[in-house]
Scaffold this motif. Structure first.
Motif, PDB file in Angstrom:
ATOM      1  N   CYS A 590       0.763  -1.277  -0.029  1.00 33.63           N
ATOM      2  CA  CYS A 590      -0.018  -0.023   0.039  1.00 33.63           C
ATOM      3  C   CYS A 590       0.859   1.286  -0.089  1.00 33.63           C
ATOM      4  O   CYS A 590       0.437   2.259  -0.682  1.00 33.63           O
ATOM      5  CB  CYS A 590      -1.043  -0.254   0.937  1.00 33.63           C
ATOM      6  N   ILE A 591       2.034   1.314   0.571  1.00 35.42           N
ATOM      7  CA  ILE A 591       2.923   2.370   0.677  1.00 35.42           C
ATOM      8  C   ILE A 591       3.254   2.761  -0.791  1.00 35.42           C
ATOM      9  O   ILE A 591       3.190   4.021  -0.875  1.00 35.42           O
ATOM     10  CB  ILE A 591       4.033   2.208   1.411  1.00 35.42           C
ATOM     11  N   SER A 592       3.572   2.087  -1.593  1.00 38.55           N
ATOM     12  CA  SER A 592       4.121   2.440  -2.943  1.00 38.55           C
ATOM     13  C   SER A 592       2.880   2.880  -3.566  1.00 38.55           C
ATOM     14  O   SER A 592       3.157   3.737  -4.563  1.00 38.55           O
ATOM     15  CB  SER A 592       4.913   1.426  -3.593  1.00 38.55           C
ATOM     16  N   LEU A 593       1.696   2.631  -3.442  1.00 41.61           N
ATOM     17  CA  LEU A 593       0.718   2.794  -4.265  1.00 41.61           C
ATOM     18  C   LEU A 593      -0.052   4.328  -3.831  1.00 41.61           C
ATOM     19  O   LEU A 593      -0.958   4.592  -4.548  1.00 41.61           O
ATOM     20  CB  LEU A 593      -0.446   1.610  -4.067  1.00 41.61           C
ATOM     21  N   CYS A 594      -0.027   4.503  -2.536  1.00 42.75           N
ATOM     22  CA  CYS A 594      -0.635   5.641  -2.184  1.00 42.75           C
ATOM     23  C   CYS A 594      -0.305   6.983  -2.935  1.00 42.75           C
ATOM     24  O   CYS A 594       1.019   7.258  -2.534  1.00 42.75           O
ATOM     25  CB  CYS A 594      -0.553   5.941  -0.615  1.00 42.75           C
ATOM     26  N   PRO A 595      -0.908   7.770  -3.522  1.00 39.86           N
ATOM     27  CA  PRO A 595      -0.451   8.881  -4.380  1.00 39.86           C
ATOM     28  C   PRO A 595      -0.266  10.020  -3.344  1.00 39.86           C
ATOM     29  O   PRO A 595       0.074  11.038  -3.571  1.00 39.86           O
ATOM     30  CB  PRO A 595      -1.775   9.118  -5.205  1.00 39.86           C
ATOM     31  N   TYR A 596      -0.946   9.880  -2.217  1.00 39.15           N
ATOM     32  CA  TYR A 596      -0.997  10.974  -1.250  1.00 39.15           C
ATOM     33  C   TYR A 596       0.003  10.832  -0.051  1.00 39.15           C
ATOM     34  O   TYR A 596       0.281  11.636   0.880  1.00 39.15           O
ATOM     35  CB  TYR A 596      -2.222  11.458  -0.440  1.00 39.15           C
ATOM     36  N   GLU A 597       0.909   9.896   0.002  1.00 38.05           N
ATOM     37  CA  GLU A 597       1.905   9.439   0.975  1.00 38.05           C
ATOM     38  C   GLU A 597       1.291   9.532   2.231  1.00 38.05           C
ATOM     39  O   GLU A 597       1.795   9.894   3.161  1.00 38.05           O
ATOM     40  CB  GLU A 597       3.153  10.687   0.955  1.00 38.05           C
ATOM     41  N   ALA A 598       0.077   8.858   2.287  1.00 35.61           N
ATOM     42  CA  ALA A 598      -0.739   8.673   3.634  1.00 35.61           C
ATOM     43  C   ALA A 598      -0.187   7.285   4.248  1.00 35.61           C
ATOM     44  O   ALA A 598      -0.911   6.999   5.190  1.00 35.61           O
ATOM     45  CB  ALA A 598      -2.175   8.922   3.126  1.00 35.61           C
ATOM     46  N   ARG A 599       0.523   6.836   3.823  1.00 35.97           N
ATOM     47  CA  ARG A 599       0.879   5.371   4.330  1.00 35.97           C
ATOM     48  C   ARG A 599       2.283   5.253   4.945  1.00 35.97           C
ATOM     49  O   ARG A 599       3.248   5.781   4.440  1.00 35.97           O
ATOM     50  CB  ARG A 599       0.987   4.102   3.365  1.00 35.97           C
ATOM     51  N   LYS A 600       2.478   4.654   6.261  1.00 37.13           N
ATOM     52  CA  LYS A 600       3.682   4.962   6.880  1.00 37.13           C
ATOM     53  C   LYS A 600       4.072   3.630   7.672  1.00 37.13           C
ATOM     54  O   LYS A 600       2.901   3.052   8.210  1.00 37.13           O
ATOM     55  CB  LYS A 600       3.605   6.040   7.815  1.00 37.13           C
ATOM     56  N   PHE A 601       5.246   3.008   7.440  1.00 31.36           N
ATOM     57  CA  PHE A 601       5.414   1.843   8.127  1.00 31.36           C
ATOM     58  C   PHE A 601       5.705   2.074   9.564  1.00 31.36           C
ATOM     59  O   PHE A 601       6.578   3.070  10.036  1.00 31.36           O
ATOM     60  CB  PHE A 601       6.525   1.060   7.477  1.00 31.36           C
ATOM     61  N   ASP A 602       5.204   1.316  10.542  1.00 35.04           N
ATOM     62  CA  ASP A 602       5.374   1.623  11.928  1.00 35.04           C
ATOM     63  C   ASP A 602       6.465   0.176  12.259  1.00 35.04           C
ATOM     64  O   ASP A 602       6.156  -0.793  12.335  1.00 35.04           O
ATOM     65  CB  ASP A 602       4.018   1.108  12.759  1.00 35.04           C
ATOM     66  N   GLU A 603       7.652   0.584  12.226  1.00 40.77           N
ATOM     67  CA  GLU A 603       8.959  -0.183  12.418  1.00 40.77           C
ATOM     68  C   GLU A 603       8.724  -0.991  13.862  1.00 40.77           C
ATOM     69  O   GLU A 603       9.111  -2.312  13.898  1.00 40.77           O
ATOM     70  CB  GLU A 603      10.339   0.580  12.673  1.00 40.77           C
ATOM     71  N   LYS A 604       8.088  -0.445  14.862  1.00 40.05           N
ATOM     72  CA  LYS A 604       7.903  -1.241  16.133  1.00 40.05           C
ATOM     73  C   LYS A 604       6.993  -2.176  16.027  1.00 40.05           C
ATOM     74  O   LYS A 604       7.137  -3.538  16.425  1.00 40.05           O
ATOM     75  CB  LYS A 604       7.333  -0.217  17.237  1.00 40.05           C
ATOM     76  N   LYS A 605       5.656  -2.023  15.340  1.00 39.66           N
ATOM     77  CA  LYS A 605       4.889  -2.849  15.369  1.00 39.66           C
ATOM     78  C   LYS A 605       4.702  -3.870  14.091  1.00 39.66           C
ATOM     79  O   LYS A 605       3.843  -4.842  13.755  1.00 39.66           O
ATOM     80  CB  LYS A 605       3.241  -2.305  15.548  1.00 39.66           C
ATOM     81  N   ARG A 606       5.749  -3.263  13.095  1.00 38.39           N
ATOM     82  CA  ARG A 606       5.750  -3.965  11.838  1.00 38.39           C
ATOM     83  C   ARG A 606       4.533  -4.186  10.958  1.00 38.39           C
ATOM     84  O   ARG A 606       4.005  -5.273  10.326  1.00 38.39           O
ATOM     85  CB  ARG A 606       6.322  -5.498  11.937  1.00 38.39           C
ATOM     86  N   ILE A 607       3.613  -3.242  10.981  1.00 39.41           N
ATOM     87  CA  ILE A 607       2.507  -2.881  10.535  1.00 39.41           C
ATOM     88  C   ILE A 607       2.513  -1.637   9.690  1.00 39.41           C
ATOM     89  O   ILE A 607       3.341  -0.766  10.128  1.00 39.41           O
ATOM     90  CB  ILE A 607       1.309  -3.116  11.295  1.00 39.41           C
TER      91      ILE A 607
END
Ligand SMILES: Cc1cc2nc3c(=O)[nH]c(=O)nc-3n(C[C@H](O)[C@H](O)[C@H](O)COP(=O)(O)OP(=O)(O)OC[C@H]3O[C@@H](n4cnc5c(N)ncnc54)[C@H](O)[C@@H]3O)c2cc1C
Length: 658
Positions: A590-607
């Motif tokens: 989803c991160i690469s697909l989001c045109p609004y840069e609204a997806r962020k990876f949570d390193e701690k929870k790995r989600i």
């Protein structure tokens, strides 16, 4: 289960002519959960909205469906209506039976059955709608205006006078835009500089305005109320605070290059001031023209500068600013002469474009307001003006009308006759478009008082012969070919979007139209707004227009900014994506697909998380999520399945009955 109301709009005859509205109402009144259904000729009107409010209260409705036009037109209207009746606005859904049904069908029975299906499927959706709350967003009450022509200056002044800070970014060394190059302005013939220079001074001295000339926008991130902007400040190599405008530097500079302000009709030095009334009033060094600073190849200017204003060590700087709203006022460029090979436009010095002619007419221009041929400095006695040079020509050039050329050409011919009373002025035109207050009278004045000859027809060729410019054209009113031996030809070149407009649009994530001008979101109802909320447009950046129209639009854009800033905080719509934390595998698709840069990876929870404020609810991530753990609020899989199931069941029912 919910108590649902259905309200079917006739939209005058737009819907009712093709769809049996009463039948839709009757069918829906028997549908499960629908406890009330009704119709009205214009549901969006005051009586229509009253009907909805009273019905919600009387029948204790918990959700409603309005079957009407596209949600882009009236979804907000009806969500406000249900709010007045005490419901959550997201308990209102639109069934689009106009664009998706009545406008695309002619057979009434079929269209009615389709409308019934659409409305029932939306009932299934609203049944499962959650009562959502808008997301609160803080707001930075500072505006960025891009472009320092009359539109940008006006927008900046209006916002600043409203009490808010403005950053006015201009890419060239001075503000003023094209208006500062003009001589006199139609329809009143008042001096362009006399109207503009006081405004330029006012904006530069306004306590709420930060002027950033010779600067360019590098990057824009964020969203309405909270944009982050990186601005590239190009080095002037002269400190404006120290420069005393003594002009000693230009006297010793050995380099001469074409002067942009006079469109090449004069030259300037490598160290120069763009024009005497430039703001900021300072010289600068053109690094392309200067023999070089590293190491210093000449340095004569620095030697004579008593104020020590010259600094060869100046470097480009990146300045970061936070703003809540942006106004784009980047104006236009003229279509280039090299494109008009049929008129030998680039080959002969006496074939001028319209801005070059403005410079000849200007009292501060290269000839101090005298009309002289660039080739031999003689007064031209026969002059041909060619309108639509590159406009209204879909086969070879631009299909659109550049709108202002009819008026400024009438002005040019009129002013020429004022300067050269015994001269002859001919104007070749397709039509004369003079809609505007006092405009038609202005054109009539050119013909009747000044004797300008209008020839209705196009020019096929311009070439040089025996020291004259031969103009071959046709007069379509007499049906005769026309041949004129002219001393000068002036081309009313098409108005093009300013260079770099496409690139700027990409940085701002907004759209341009097919000709490259910035697009408004709705041509009639939202003419200064763009697809990205918080970004507005003014002036010729949107489409060709004259000064009065540019100024009005700049005021319109400024009032939108002021309205935005008048709120304590902004609200972002809540129909956005959400992730089930328990089930997300963190695949990051989803991160690469989001045109609004609204997806962020949570390193701690790995989600992957959704940045709610950035999400525009486009649904791209939902379609892509391989494990289906991302859902759109009020567009869940369950809602969509139930809508499809209803449509299929209705299809089966209709097949059996037929
Ligand atoms: C020959 C001619 C004669 C005319 N005569 C008249 C007349 O008599 N009466 C009348 O009403 N109208 C006249 N007009 C129209 C008038 O010039 C325009 O209506 C007016 O200039 C529009 O102003 P603007 O600010 O929208 O654009 P512009 O004047 O083009 O100003 C835009 C500014 O934005 C800057 N810019 C561009 N891109 C960027 C960027 N990426 N970043 C930062 N800055 C940027 C430019 O450098 C420029 O300073 C005439 C036009 C022409 C061509």
């Amino acid at each position: 289960m919910k108590r649902i109301g259905v309200f079917v709009c006739h939209c005058g005859t737009n819907i009712a002519e093709t769809i049996d509205v009463k039948k839709v109402v009757n069918e829906l009144s028997n549908y499960p959960w629908v406890v009330y259904s009704d119709d009205y000729v214009y549901m969006c009107s005051d009586p229509g909205q009253k009907l909805i409010i009273e019905s919600i209260k009387k029948h204790k409705l918990e959700s409603i469906v309005v079957a009407c036009c596209s949600p882009t037109l009236h979804e907000t209207t009806f969500r406000q209506t249900v709010k007045i009746a005490g419901l959550n606005p997201y308990q209102c859904e639109i069934a689009n039976i106009r664009e998706q049904c009545s406008w695309v069908h002619t057979e009434k029975n079929e269209a009615t059955l389709k409308a019934i299906k659409i409305v029932k499927s939306i009932v299934e959706k609203v049944l499962r709608n959650e009562s959502l709350q808008p997301i609160k967003v803080p707001i930075t009450k500072r505006a960025l205006v891009i472009g320092g022509g009359i539109s940008g200056i006006q927008a900046a002044l209006d916002i600043a006078n409203g009490g808010y800070e403005v950053i006015l970014v201009e890419k060239s060394p001075s503000i003023g835009g094209h208006m500062i190059q003009l001589s006199e302005t139609f329809p009143t013939l008042d001096c362009s500089q006399c109207i503009l220079t006081p405004k330029m001074v006012e904006v530069s001295k306004h306590p709420n305005v930060k002027l950033m000339t010779y600067c360019e926008i590098q990057e824009v991130t964020g969203y309405v109320g909270n944009f982050k902007v990186k601005i590239l400040k190009k080095p002037r190599y002269v400190d404006p605070d120290k420069c005393t405008l003594c002009d000693e530097c230009t006297k010793v500079c050995p380099i001469v290059v074409p002067n942009e302000f006079d469109l090449g009709l004069t030259g300037r030095r490598a160290i120069y001031i763009p024009f005497p009334q430039a703001i900021p009033p300072s010289y600068l060094i053109d690094p392309e023209a200067c023999p070089g600073f590293l190491p210093i190849a000449c340095g004569k200017c620095a030697d004579v500068c008593e104020a020590n204003a010259i600094d060869f060590d100046m470097k480009p700087e990146i300045i970061e600013k936070e703003v809540g709203a942006i106004v784009i006022a980047t104006g236009f460029d003229l279509y280039e002469k090299k494109n008009l090979t049929e008129y030998s436009a680039e080959k002969h010095p006496d074939i001028l474009n319209s801005l070059q002619f403005e410079r000849l007419l200007s009292a501060s221009g290269p000839t101090l307001g005298k009309i002289l041929r660039p080739s031999d400095h003689k007064e031209p006695k026969e002059i041909v003006f060619i309108q639509c040079a590159g406009s209204r020509d879909p086969e070879l050039h631009n299909a659109y009308c550049s709108k202002i050329c009819c008026m400024y050409t009438a002005k040019h011919a009129m002013l020429y006759k004022h300067h050269v009373p015994d001269g002859k002025a001919y104007i070749f035109y397709i039509d004369v478009r003079s809609a505007g207050k006092g405009y038609e009278e202005f054109v009539q004045r050119a013909v009747e008082e000044d004797g300008v000859v209008y020839l209705r027809g196009k020019v096929s060729k311009v070439f040089q012969e025996n020291g004259k410019l031969k103009v071959w054209g046709v007069d379509t009113l007499t049906g005769k070919n026309v041949e004129i031996d002219a001393d000068m030809v002036v081309l009313a070149m098409a108005i093009r979007p300013s260079k770099g407009a496409e690139e700027l649009a990409k940085k701002l994530k907004i759209t341009t139209d097919r000709d490259g001008f910035f697009s408004e979101i709705h041509p009639k109802l939202r003419p200064v707004e763009t697809v990205t909320s918080g970004i507005f447009i003014a002036g010729v950046a949107q489409a060709p227009k004259d000064i009065p129209e540019s100024v009005s639009q700049a005021g319109g854009a400024a009032s939108k900014v002021l309205a935005l800033f008048s709120s304590k905080e902004l609200y972002h719509h809540p129909i956005i994506a959400e992730v089930n934390d328990e089930l997300c595998s963190g695949c990051k698709l989803c991160i690469s697909l989001c045109p609004y840069e609204a997806r962020k990876f949570d390193e701690k929870k790995r989600i992957v998380r959704v940045e709610e404020i950035l999400c525009e609810g486009c649904g791209a991530c939902i379609a892509a999520c391989p494990s289906g753990v991302t859902q759109q609020r009020n567009f869940t899989d369950q809602q969509i399945y139930s809508m499809i199931k209803t449509l299929l069941e209705e299809n089966d029912k209709n097949q059996v009955s037929s």
